[in-house]
Design a protein around this motif. Structure first.
Motif, mmCIF file in Angstrom:
data_model
loop_
_atom_site.group_PDB
_atom_site.id
_atom_site.type_symbol
_atom_site.label_atom_id
_atom_site.label_comp_id
_atom_site.label_asym_id
_atom_site.label_seq_id
_atom_site.Cartn_x
_atom_site.Cartn_y
_atom_site.Cartn_z
ATOM 1 N N GLN A 220 0.827 -1.210 0.000
ATOM 2 C CA GLN A 220 0.000 0.000 0.000
ATOM 3 C C GLN A 220 0.857 1.255 0.000
ATOM 4 N N ALA A 221 1.863 1.288 0.875
ATOM 5 C CA ALA A 221 2.734 2.459 0.950
ATOM 6 C C ALA A 221 3.532 2.611 -0.347
ATOM 7 N N HIS A 222 3.980 1.492 -0.907
ATOM 8 C CA HIS A 222 4.727 1.540 -2.165
ATOM 9 C C HIS A 222 3.861 2.097 -3.288
ATOM 10 N N ASN A 223 2.635 1.595 -3.411
ATOM 11 C CA ASN A 223 1.741 2.059 -4.474
ATOM 12 C C ASN A 223 1.419 3.538 -4.324
ATOM 13 N N LEU A 224 1.257 3.982 -3.082
ATOM 14 C CA LEU A 224 0.963 5.394 -2.834
ATOM 15 C C LEU A 224 2.121 6.275 -3.296
ATOM 16 N N ALA A 225 3.355 5.870 -2.971
ATOM 17 C CA ALA A 225 4.531 6.637 -3.389
ATOM 18 C C ALA A 225 4.691 6.599 -4.911
ATOM 19 N N PHE A 226 4.477 5.439 -5.512
ATOM 20 C CA PHE A 226 4.615 5.287 -6.964
ATOM 21 C C PHE A 226 3.604 6.175 -7.705
ATOM 22 N N GLN A 227 2.368 6.187 -7.222
ATOM 23 C CA GLN A 227 1.333 7.024 -7.838
ATOM 24 C C GLN A 227 1.682 8.502 -7.740
ATOM 25 N N ARG A 228 2.194 8.916 -6.586
ATOM 26 C CA ARG A 228 2.561 10.317 -6.399
ATOM 27 C C ARG A 228 3.675 10.722 -7.346
ATOM 28 N N LEU A 229 4.675 9.860 -7.521
ATOM 29 C CA LEU A 229 5.794 10.171 -8.396
ATOM 30 C C LEU A 229 5.330 10.369 -9.832
ATOM 31 N N HIS A 230 4.455 9.502 -10.307
ATOM 32 C CA HIS A 230 4.009 9.588 -11.695
ATOM 33 C C HIS A 230 2.969 10.690 -11.900
ATOM 34 N N GLN A 231 2.191 10.980 -10.882
ATOM 35 C CA GLN A 231 1.251 12.101 -10.985
ATOM 36 C C GLN A 231 2.009 13.425 -11.040
ATOM 37 N N GLN A 232 3.083 13.520 -10.272
ATOM 38 C CA GLN A 232 3.825 14.763 -10.186
ATOM 39 C C GLN A 232 4.709 15.005 -11.396
ATOM 40 N N PHE A 233 5.400 13.958 -11.856
ATOM 41 C CA PHE A 233 6.413 14.133 -12.878
ATOM 42 C C PHE A 233 6.112 13.405 -14.185
ATOM 43 N N GLY A 234 5.085 12.541 -14.184
ATOM 44 C CA GLY A 234 4.801 11.757 -15.363
ATOM 45 C C GLY A 234 5.774 10.607 -15.491
ATOM 46 N N PRO A 235 5.719 9.836 -16.580
ATOM 47 C CA PRO A 235 6.641 8.712 -16.767
ATOM 48 C C PRO A 235 8.088 9.186 -16.745
ATOM 49 N N LEU A 236 8.933 8.484 -16.000
ATOM 50 C CA LEU A 236 10.350 8.881 -15.872
ATOM 51 C C LEU A 236 11.258 7.892 -16.587
#
Length: 236
Positions: A220-236
């Motif tokens: 759950q914590a991993h998915n939350l962080a992953f979603q935030r990263l991609h919402q903020q910066f898009g695909p990296l």
């Protein structure tokens, strides 16, 4: 409107008195909370001004600071946990294999990081003793390494826990190297300043433990962080 000479001198005097107070034994006993609620009151007024367009009101700010309840002394309760809002995750979901102390708050924390862009994000899941999600928090971070982002995530847990005056917090992370450093007080020089912050912040929490868990129990914590990263910066 510019301040007068007298107002400037009065402020200088107050500031010097404040610095003396910070070094006094009184501050070591109750001063941390007093300073925190002063800063919180000012920050709240600032947010109302910028976000809600309100005109700053010094009297209202002072009243807000003075009306903040002091932290309970030698209390075994969790304080006013009920004020924590639930967001990002559906409330009332109980984790199937949940393990936590009989009382207190369990916090799952994780981070994700892109080495190429030096961008990362953290995800925090706060749960009660039954495994019910009370509060989730995520934000993006620019850092030098994946380990630094993981450390900043735990630092964020302690900041939030202190803000809500939590008295018993179990911090769980799947970063074994980081948990080992926190427990042993042997710091990697690259993240030593963050780990020193963690050691200082945990003093304000009477019962604070750090536990390593397997990655599959931290999704759950991993998915939350992953979603935030991609919402903020898009695909990296």
């Amino acid at each position: 409107m510019r301040p007068t000479v007298a107002q400037t001198q009065e402020f200088d005097s107050w500031l010097l008195d404040t610095f003396e107070w910070l070094r006094s034994p009184t501050f070591q006993q109750q001063g941390h909370f007093q300073l925190a609620r002063i800063l919180w009151g000012i920050w709240k007024t600032r947010n109302e001004c910028l976000v809600e367009g309100k005109t700053p009101d010094a009297v209202q700010t002072l009243n807000r600071i003075l009306s903040t309840d002091p932290p309970p002394q030698n209390s075994g309760t969790l304080g006013h946990v009920g004020v924590i809002p639930t967001r990002n995750l559906n409330p009332g979901i109980v984790e199937p294999n949940f393990r936590s102390p009989a009382s207190g708050i369990k916090v799952n924390t994780d981070a994700t990081f892109s080495l190429d862009s030096k961008r990362g994000a953290i995800g925090l899941i706060f749960k009660d003793g039954r495994g019910v999600t009370l509060f989730t928090h995520s934000r993006s971070i620019i850092a030098s390494s994946a380990l630094a982002v993981e450390a900043l995530a735990i630092r964020e847990v302690l900041l939030v826990s202190t803000n809500f005056q939590l008295h018993e917090v179990r911090v769980e992370s799947d970063c074994q190297a980081l948990i080992s450093q926190i427990k042993s007080n042997r710091f990697d020089w690259a993240i030593a300043p963050i780990l020193k912050d963690i050691q200082e912040l945990k003093i304000a929490i009477p019962r604070c433990t750090f536990v390593w868990i397997k990655r599959e129990f931290n999704t759950q914590a991993h998915n939350l962080a992953f979603q935030r990263l991609h919402q903020q910066f898009g695909p990296l």
